[in-house]
Design an enzyme around this catalytic site. Structure first.
Site, PDB file in Angstrom:
ATOM      1  N   THR A   1      34.378  42.377  41.590  1.00 53.91           N
ATOM      2  CA  THR A   1      34.880  41.036  41.286  1.00 53.91           C
ATOM      3  C   THR A   1      34.757  40.816  39.782  1.00 53.91           C
ATOM      4  OG1 THR A   1      34.044  40.376  43.451  1.00 53.91           O
ATOM      5  CG2 THR A   1      34.611  38.602  41.923  1.00 53.91           C
TER       6      THR A   1
ATOM      7  N   THR B   1      39.086  44.220  42.894  1.00 50.99           N
ATOM      8  CA  THR B   1      40.059  43.181  42.567  1.00 50.99           C
ATOM      9  C   THR B   1      40.091  43.036  41.043  1.00 50.99           C
ATOM     10  OG1 THR B   1      38.460  41.368  42.549  1.00 50.99           O
ATOM     11  CG2 THR B   1      39.436  41.929  44.672  1.00 50.99           C
TER      12      THR B   1
ATOM     13  N   VAL C   1      29.968  43.543  39.936  1.00 50.38           N
ATOM     14  CA  VAL C   1      30.645  42.724  38.934  1.00 50.38           C
ATOM     15  C   VAL C   1      31.486  43.627  38.036  1.00 50.38           C
ATOM     16  CG1 VAL C   1      30.334  41.072  37.071  1.00 50.38           C
ATOM     17  CG2 VAL C   1      28.743  41.087  38.977  1.00 50.38           C
ATOM     18  N   LYS C   2      32.742  43.229  37.866  1.00 50.51           N
ATOM     19  CA  LYS C   2      33.650  44.038  37.053  1.00 50.51           C
ATOM     20  C   LYS C   2      33.668  43.484  35.636  1.00 50.51           C
ATOM     21  CE  LYS C   2      37.878  46.290  38.501  1.00 50.51           C
ATOM     22  NZ  LYS C   2      39.225  45.996  38.995  1.00 50.51           N
ATOM     23  N   ILE C   3      33.376  44.361  34.694  1.00 45.99           N
ATOM     24  CA  ILE C   3      33.264  43.936  33.295  1.00 45.99           C
ATOM     25  C   ILE C   3      34.077  44.907  32.431  1.00 45.99           C
ATOM     26  CG2 ILE C   3      31.602  43.709  31.389  1.00 45.99           C
ATOM     27  CD1 ILE C   3      29.786  42.345  33.189  1.00 45.99           C
TER      28      ILE C   3
END
Ligand code: E4P
Length: 223
Positions: A57, A27, A83-85
């Protein structure tokens, strides 16, 4: 190559998982916004309950301290969160800190091999080269996927490549040939991958030939 769905739409995610081919979801803030003014945490938790694999996310902070704090909160929402960074200097710093604590990071918005080299060095579990957005500015997005896959395999590094910003089924094919570990695809592309006019014509012709001789009852005895 594994397939993830690039969406926050629950109906599309359910269908992809029911088909038995979607094992993860990615996402981003734009995709979540498409679902209207939702409760971000509740939506992510629901997606995580549907999908067997990782759900990327994204954090919203722009500086590393905020990214790390958000990431530590986000991973408490479910067990299958990555975790999307973003691939910025601040993002790199946050990724290094989170990876030391074994929090899986998907380094997103990757547009160069240098960014991917640094993402792998920082310990990112995934790196996401954006194929379509590079194509949009006249570059060869899939070339970047090829280069990152080659680099990671040459040095035997564990970071996995998620071919992202996929626009059509030909992109999927090229990502698979390039050796991408994962392609994250819009729902429309998933449907497109499966369609072929000759399959539809073949199914119709088999049914017509059968029905002409055997009648239309199928193979099970009629009650
Ligand atoms: C990947 O994780 C991103 O969410 C996505 O692929 C972005 O694609 P877009 O260029 O279609 O927005």
């Amino acid at each position: 190559m594994r397939l993830f769905l690039d969406t926050a739409n629950l109906a599309h995610i359910r269908h992809g998982v029911e088909l038995g081919v979607v094992t993860g979801v990615t996402t981003n803030p734009s995709l979540v916004s498409k679902e209207g003014k939702v409760d971000y945490k509740a939506l992510v938790k629901e997606i995580c309950a549907i999908v067997p694999g990782p759900v990327s996310t994204e954090v919203l902070s722009l500086e590393s301290g905020g990214m790390v704090a958000e990431a530590r909160e986000i991973v408490t929402w479910a067990e299958n969160i990555a975790v999307k960074i973003p691939a910025t200097a601040e993002g790199l710093k946050a990724t290094s800190a989170l990876s030391r604590d074994r929090i899986p990071v998907n380094m997103t918005l990757c547009f160069s091999l240098n960014q991917a080299i640094l993402a792998a060095e920082a310990g990112a579990a995934y790196v996401s080269p954006f194929v379509g957005r590079l194509d949009d500015i006249g570059e060869d997005g899939m070339r970047l996927v090829v280069d990152i896959v080659d680099y990671l395999s040459y040095y035997n590094l564990p970071t996995q490549v998620i071919a992202a910003s996929i626009r059509h089924s030909a992109h999927c094919l090229s990502a698979a040939k390039a050796g991408a570990h994962i392609a994250t695809i819009p729902y429309g592309v998933l449907l497109q991958m499966f369609e072929h006019p000759l399959t539809d014509i073949g199914v119709r012709r088999f049914a017509e030939d059968w029905n002409k001789v055997m009648g239309s009852g199928g193979i099970l005895p009629t009650q």
